[in-house]
Structure formats: structure tokens, C-alpha cells
Design an enzyme around this catalytic site. Structure first.
Site, PDB file in Angstrom:
ATOM      1  N   GLY A  79     -32.386   4.811 -63.302  1.00 44.51           N
ATOM      2  CA  GLY A  79     -33.769   4.481 -63.667  1.00 44.51           C
ATOM      3  C   GLY A  79     -34.721   4.502 -62.478  1.00 44.51           C
ATOM      4  O   GLY A  79     -35.912   4.770 -62.629  1.00 44.51           O
ATOM      5  N   ASN A 107     -27.293   9.100 -62.392  1.00 48.44           N
ATOM      6  CA  ASN A 107     -25.834   8.939 -62.339  1.00 48.44           C
ATOM      7  C   ASN A 107     -25.261   8.260 -63.576  1.00 48.44           C
ATOM      8  O   ASN A 107     -24.162   7.707 -63.540  1.00 48.44           O
ATOM      9  CB  ASN A 107     -25.461   8.126 -61.087  1.00 48.44           C
ATOM     10  CG  ASN A 107     -26.080   6.733 -61.112  1.00 48.44           C
ATOM     11  OD1 ASN A 107     -27.184   6.554 -61.590  1.00 48.44           O
ATOM     12  ND2 ASN A 107     -25.360   5.748 -60.612  1.00 48.44           N
ATOM     13  N   GLU A 108     -26.006   8.294 -64.688  1.00 47.78           N
ATOM     14  CA  GLU A 108     -25.602   7.536 -65.880  1.00 47.78           C
ATOM     15  C   GLU A 108     -24.157   7.789 -66.304  1.00 47.78           C
ATOM     16  O   GLU A 108     -23.437   6.871 -66.699  1.00 47.78           O
ATOM     17  CB  GLU A 108     -26.546   7.849 -67.065  1.00 47.78           C
ATOM     18  CG  GLU A 108     -27.870   7.103 -67.042  1.00 47.78           C
ATOM     19  CD  GLU A 108     -28.872   7.674 -66.044  1.00 47.78           C
ATOM     20  OE1 GLU A 108     -28.540   8.654 -65.355  1.00 47.78           O
ATOM     21  OE2 GLU A 108     -29.983   7.128 -65.965  1.00 47.78           O
ATOM     22  N   LEU A 114     -32.178   0.690 -64.159  1.00 49.12           N
ATOM     23  CA  LEU A 114     -32.284  -0.316 -65.212  1.00 49.12           C
ATOM     24  C   LEU A 114     -31.395  -1.507 -64.872  1.00 49.12           C
ATOM     25  O   LEU A 114     -30.331  -1.345 -64.265  1.00 49.12           O
ATOM     26  CB  LEU A 114     -31.881   0.286 -66.556  1.00 49.12           C
ATOM     27  CG  LEU A 114     -32.679   1.505 -66.999  1.00 49.12           C
ATOM     28  CD1 LEU A 114     -32.398   1.821 -68.463  1.00 49.12           C
ATOM     29  CD2 LEU A 114     -34.181   1.321 -66.789  1.00 49.12           C
TER      30      LEU A 114
HETATM   31  C1  LIG Z   1     -28.575   7.554 -77.253  1.00 48.44           C
HETATM   32  C2  LIG Z   1     -29.325   6.873 -76.158  1.00 48.44           C
HETATM   33  C3  LIG Z   1     -28.372   6.297 -75.182  1.00 48.44           C
HETATM   34  C4  LIG Z   1     -29.042   5.557 -74.068  1.00 48.44           C
HETATM   35  C5  LIG Z   1     -28.023   5.040 -73.136  1.00 48.44           C
HETATM   36  C6  LIG Z   1     -28.508   4.159 -72.041  1.00 48.44           C
HETATM   37  C7  LIG Z   1     -29.294   4.856 -71.042  1.00 48.44           C
HETATM   38  C8  LIG Z   1     -29.471   4.008 -69.821  1.00 48.44           C
HETATM   39  C9  LIG Z   1     -30.249   4.683 -68.873  1.00 48.44           C
HETATM   40  C10 LIG Z   1     -30.371   4.386 -67.555  1.00 48.44           C
HETATM   41  C11 LIG Z   1     -29.341   3.718 -66.840  1.00 48.44           C
HETATM   42  C12 LIG Z   1     -29.633   2.948 -65.616  1.00 48.44           C
HETATM   43  O1  LIG Z   1     -30.609   2.949 -64.918  1.00 48.44           O
HETATM   44  S1  LIG Z   1     -28.314   1.955 -65.421  1.00 48.44           S
HETATM   45  C13 LIG Z   1     -28.385   1.379 -63.783  1.00 48.44           C
HETATM   46  C14 LIG Z   1     -27.650   2.340 -62.910  1.00 48.44           C
HETATM   47  N1  LIG Z   1     -27.733   1.889 -61.553  1.00 48.44           N
HETATM   48  C15 LIG Z   1     -26.768   2.090 -60.685  1.00 48.44           C
HETATM   49  O2  LIG Z   1     -25.760   2.703 -60.953  1.00 48.44           O
HETATM   50  C16 LIG Z   1     -26.969   1.471 -59.340  1.00 48.44           C
HETATM   51  C17 LIG Z   1     -26.052   0.334 -59.137  1.00 48.44           C
HETATM   52  N2  LIG Z   1     -26.291  -0.319 -57.852  1.00 48.44           N
HETATM   53  C18 LIG Z   1     -25.909   0.204 -56.688  1.00 48.44           C
HETATM   54  O3  LIG Z   1     -25.361   1.281 -56.589  1.00 48.44           O
HETATM   55  C19 LIG Z   1     -26.191  -0.624 -55.474  1.00 48.44           C
HETATM   56  O4  LIG Z   1     -26.463  -1.936 -55.890  1.00 48.44           O
HETATM   57  C20 LIG Z   1     -27.368  -0.110 -54.630  1.00 48.44           C
HETATM   58  C21 LIG Z   1     -26.971   1.197 -53.923  1.00 48.44           C
HETATM   59  C22 LIG Z   1     -28.603   0.097 -55.464  1.00 48.44           C
HETATM   60  C23 LIG Z   1     -27.693  -1.158 -53.541  1.00 48.44           C
HETATM   61  O5  LIG Z   1     -26.514  -1.460 -52.820  1.00 48.44           O
HETATM   62  P1  LIG Z   1     -26.445  -2.806 -51.958  1.00 48.44           P
HETATM   63  O6  LIG Z   1     -25.137  -2.770 -51.249  1.00 48.44           O
HETATM   64  O7  LIG Z   1     -27.677  -2.957 -51.165  1.00 48.44           O
HETATM   65  O8  LIG Z   1     -26.484  -3.985 -53.022  1.00 48.44           O
HETATM   66  P2  LIG Z   1     -25.296  -4.499 -53.971  1.00 48.44           P
HETATM   67  O9  LIG Z   1     -24.581  -3.368 -54.586  1.00 48.44           O
HETATM   68  O10 LIG Z   1     -24.483  -5.484 -53.192  1.00 48.44           O
HETATM   69  O11 LIG Z   1     -26.108  -5.242 -55.120  1.00 48.44           O
HETATM   70  C24 LIG Z   1     -26.726  -6.502 -54.920  1.00 48.44           C
HETATM   71  C25 LIG Z   1     -26.664  -7.263 -56.218  1.00 48.44           C
HETATM   72  O12 LIG Z   1     -27.422  -6.550 -57.189  1.00 48.44           O
HETATM   73  C26 LIG Z   1     -26.608  -6.280 -58.338  1.00 48.44           C
HETATM   74  N3  LIG Z   1     -27.038  -5.005 -58.929  1.00 48.44           N
HETATM   75  C27 LIG Z   1     -27.032  -3.805 -58.360  1.00 48.44           C
HETATM   76  N4  LIG Z   1     -27.524  -2.881 -59.177  1.00 48.44           N
HETATM   77  C28 LIG Z   1     -27.843  -3.519 -60.321  1.00 48.44           C
HETATM   78  C29 LIG Z   1     -28.411  -3.114 -61.560  1.00 48.44           C
HETATM   79  N5  LIG Z   1     -28.753  -1.817 -61.813  1.00 48.44           N
HETATM   80  N6  LIG Z   1     -28.601  -4.029 -62.504  1.00 48.44           N
HETATM   81  C30 LIG Z   1     -28.272  -5.321 -62.298  1.00 48.44           C
HETATM   82  N7  LIG Z   1     -27.734  -5.785 -61.131  1.00 48.44           N
HETATM   83  C31 LIG Z   1     -27.530  -4.886 -60.153  1.00 48.44           C
HETATM   84  C32 LIG Z   1     -25.201  -6.222 -57.772  1.00 48.44           C
HETATM   85  O13 LIG Z   1     -24.256  -6.431 -58.794  1.00 48.44           O
HETATM   86  C33 LIG Z   1     -25.250  -7.340 -56.780  1.00 48.44           C
HETATM   87  O14 LIG Z   1     -25.155  -8.548 -57.510  1.00 48.44           O
HETATM   88  P3  LIG Z   1     -24.356  -9.823 -56.949  1.00 48.44           P
HETATM   89  O15 LIG Z   1     -25.078 -10.224 -55.690  1.00 48.44           O
HETATM   90  O16 LIG Z   1     -24.437 -10.834 -58.038  1.00 48.44           O
HETATM   91  O17 LIG Z   1     -22.961  -9.362 -56.690  1.00 48.44           O
END
Ligand SMILES: CCCCCCCC/C=C\CC(=O)SCCNC(=O)CCNC(=O)[C@H](O)C(C)(C)COP(=O)(O)OP(=O)(O)OC[C@H]1O[C@@H](n2cnc3c(N)ncnc32)[C@H](O)[C@@H]1OP(=O)(O)O
Length: 302
Positions: free
Chosen positions: A153, A177-178, A108
């Protein structure tokens, strides 16, 4: 609360993702969504679709750089492309993959869940629910060709597929990994995982927020096959051929029998699930956790 248009299909009211598109685009998108796909590629800015009508399949590539985070726009375009293929009898299967090197989907979009208002959170969560319902209950064979990291997500999307092929690269971790972000996977995320890897393994994986590297993902059943990176697509195609050798009707009814109860749990409480999400995500403590997590992601580079 945002106003979101709905349409009735059978007993379900489905969210019409294109309903909020700007007026000028609406007619074109809506009619395109109803038309036949044909042999030429189609898609949108963030979702590429490469159809192979002769084979009855399409490859759908998420293309929302840098990390295919599931923004409202990506969710919307994803659902539109899915519906288009689902409504065209030519197609029996979709291979879902990423066009962003090294990342299947970062899950997400954290920006959609930070610093916005309750109406936005509600609209966003409804779109997340809709994508999950459409994928989970799809009549098509869905195969995930996971060619990059697949957290949260992103993992959920792959878990809705009928089969997962993961590229053998230690960076391509997969899992829900939430908890590492200080948030809680909703019950339907949890149910999807339990249906795939069983209760005990899910309990450990969810509480610890484990992101499994390929060999472990295979061992716990999070993915069905791990192959060298350059064989992900070809493996997905040969697995697809095997699944398509089964008569559609029998396979679809069986899939529905296996999944309907899980999907119905959400269908019956979509509104309260949205309210829970909005209440949870709006909390100061949760907003703070997400900001800290985003800060860490950004710092990683510095
Ligand atoms: C009672 C009901 C309660 C309900 C609660 C809520 C439930 C929510 C459910 C789902 C949750 C989710 O899906 S949350 C998202 C979780 N995602 C992660 O933890 C992944 C995070 N990202 C990473 O680990 C890495 O980015 C990667 C391994 C995916 C890729 O690594 P890489 O080195 O290639 O890239 P960068 O880390 O440098 O990222 C580039 C750029 O993208 C931005 N970024 C990364 N992930 C996200 C994201 N999920 N959303 C928005 N933006 C993201 C990162 O910050 C970098 O941005 P900048 O270039 O501006 O620094």
C-alpha cells in the site's frame, strides 16, 4: 455493513472521512477542512503539513510510528489534509514524504485486516479506495519523496504521484508484494502499476511480489529518480518547480485524460469491490496467512 456518510461532488459520491469522528471533534474538523491553510503549518496527529504558500506548495509528512502503516485513522487524516490543500487555491503541488525514519509506509495496516468483523473490513476498504481515488485524480502536482521502505500500500500511494524520487539505500525497497502475504493485489492496484511500468514488467513483479531495490526500481520505471538520501527533499523541490512551470489548466486536463479511465473502473464498481474484499479477507485461509506473516514480522526482532 458500516454506515458511511457520502457527499456528492459532480457526479461522484465521495466518502466523508470525518463523518465517524467523535461528535465533539466533528464541527471543528469539518470547518477546519473547509478553511484556508495559510502560512502556518497544520495537520493532525498522523499527518504533518508544512505549507509554503509563497511557492504554492506544501510538504505532507506521514507520521504514524513506527512504520506509517495505513490504519483507518491515518487514512482519514490523510484524506482530510489532502482535501484541505486541494480546496485552497494557494496550493498547486504537494511533496509527500515520511516522518518515520527508514520507512515511507509499510502499506495497509495488517491489524485492520486481521480478526475484525465484516463491517469493519468494509469501512476500512472504503477508506482505502477513497484515498486512492483522491490521490490518483488530484489536480495538484504530487511528488513522492520516498525516504524509506515502500512496500504494498505504501508503493500504491507513491504510484498515484506524478513523480517519484527514491533515496539510494538498499533497505528502501519498493513494490507490490501482496502475493508474499498470500493475498492478491486488487485490480486497481494492478492498473496503477501497469500504467507506470507496463504490462509485462507488472505481470512479473506482481506474481513474484518483487520488492525492488533502488537501482532496479529506477531501471523498471517504478521510480523516476534515485538520489543520495540527503538530497531526496531538495530533488523533490526542484522537480516540483519544473512541473509547476507548466500552466495548471493544461497539465490538469492532460493528467485527467491519462488517468480517468483507470479511476472510473473502480468508481463504477466500488460496492462490489468492497464486497469482494470483505469476502476475501474474511476467509479463514487468508486470515491464517496474514497471522503467519505478522508473526514473522514480529519474530524478526527476537
Ligand atoms: C478480491 C480483492 C482482494 C483484496 C485483497 C487484499 C488486498 C490488500 C492490499 C494491500 C496489502 C498491503 O498493503 S498489506 C501490507 C504489506 N506490507 C508489508 O508487507 C510490509 C511489512 N513490514 C515490513 O516489511 C517492515 O515492517 C518494514 C520494512 C516496513 C519496516 O521494517 P522495520 O524493521 O523498520 O520495522 P519492523 O518490521 O520491526 O516493524 C515495526 C512494527 O510494525 C509492525 N508492522 C510492520 N508492518 C506493518 C503493517 N503493514 N501493518 C501493521 N503492522 C506492521 C511490525 O509487526 C512491528 O510491530 P511490533 O513492534 O509489535 O513487533
Amino acid at each position: 455493513m458500516a454506515l458511511v456518510a457520502g457527499m456528492r461532488v459532480g457526479s461522484r459520491v465521495l466518502f466523508r472521512p470525518w463523518a465517524w469522528l467523535p461528535g465533539a471533534a466533528l464541527g471543528r474538523k469539518e470547518s477546519a477542512a473547509r478553511g484556508r491553510v495559510g502560512a502556518r503549518g497544520f495537520g493532525s496527529q498522523r499527518v504533518l503539513v508544512e505549507p509554503d504558500p509563497a511557492a504554492g506548495i506544501a510538504v505532507m509528512k506521514l507520521k504514524s510510528p513506527p512504520v506509517n502503516s495505513l490504519s483507518l485513522e491515518l487514512l482519514t487524516e490523510f484524506v482530510i489534509s489532502l482535501e484541505k490543500l486541494e480546496n485552497d487555491k494557494t496550493f498547486r503541488g504537494i511533496i509527500l514524504t515520511s516522518d518515520c525514519p527508514g520507512v515511507f509506509s509499510a502499506g495497509l495496516d495488517l491489524m485492520e485486516m486481521c480478526g475484525k468483523n465484516p463491517a469493519h473490513y468494509a469501512e476500512y476498504w472504503k477508506a482505502v479506495q477513497e484515498l486512492w481515488l483522491r490521490l490518483y485524480l488530484s489536480n495538484l502536482v504530487l511528488i513522492a519523496a520516498i525516504n524509506g521502505a515502500c512496500p504494498a500500500g505504501g508503493c500504491l500511494i507513491s504510484l498515484t504521484c506524478d513523480y517519484r524520487v527514491l533515496a539510494d539505500n538498499p533497505k528502501y525497497v519498493i513494490g507490490l508484494n501482496e502475493t508474499l502475504l498470500g493475498i492478491v493485489a486488487p485490480f486497481w492496484f494492478k492498473d496503477t502499476l501497469v500504467n507506470t511500468i507496463g504490462h509485462r514488467t507488472s505481470e512479473r513483479a506482481l506474481q513474484l511480489g518483487i520488492l525492488f531495490p533502488p537501482a532496479e526500481a529506477l531501471q523498471v520505471g517504478m521510480v523516476d529518480k534515485v538520489v543520495p538520501e540527503d538530497q531526496v527533499q531538495s530533488t523533490a523541490l526542484s522537480v516540483m518547480a519544473q512541473w509547476l512551470s507548466i500552466p495548471d489548466h493544461a497539465r490538469q486536463l492532460t493528467k485527467n485524460m491519462m488517468r480517468k479511465a483507470t479511476a472510473d473502473r473502480l468508481v463504477k464498481q466500488r460496492d462490489s469491490d468492497i464486497q469482494n474484499f470483505v469476502g476475501f479477507i474474511s476467509r479463514d485461509s487468508i486470515q491464517k496467512s496474514l497471522q503467519v506473516y505478522l508473526g514473522k514480522l514480529r519474530q524478526k526482532k527476537g
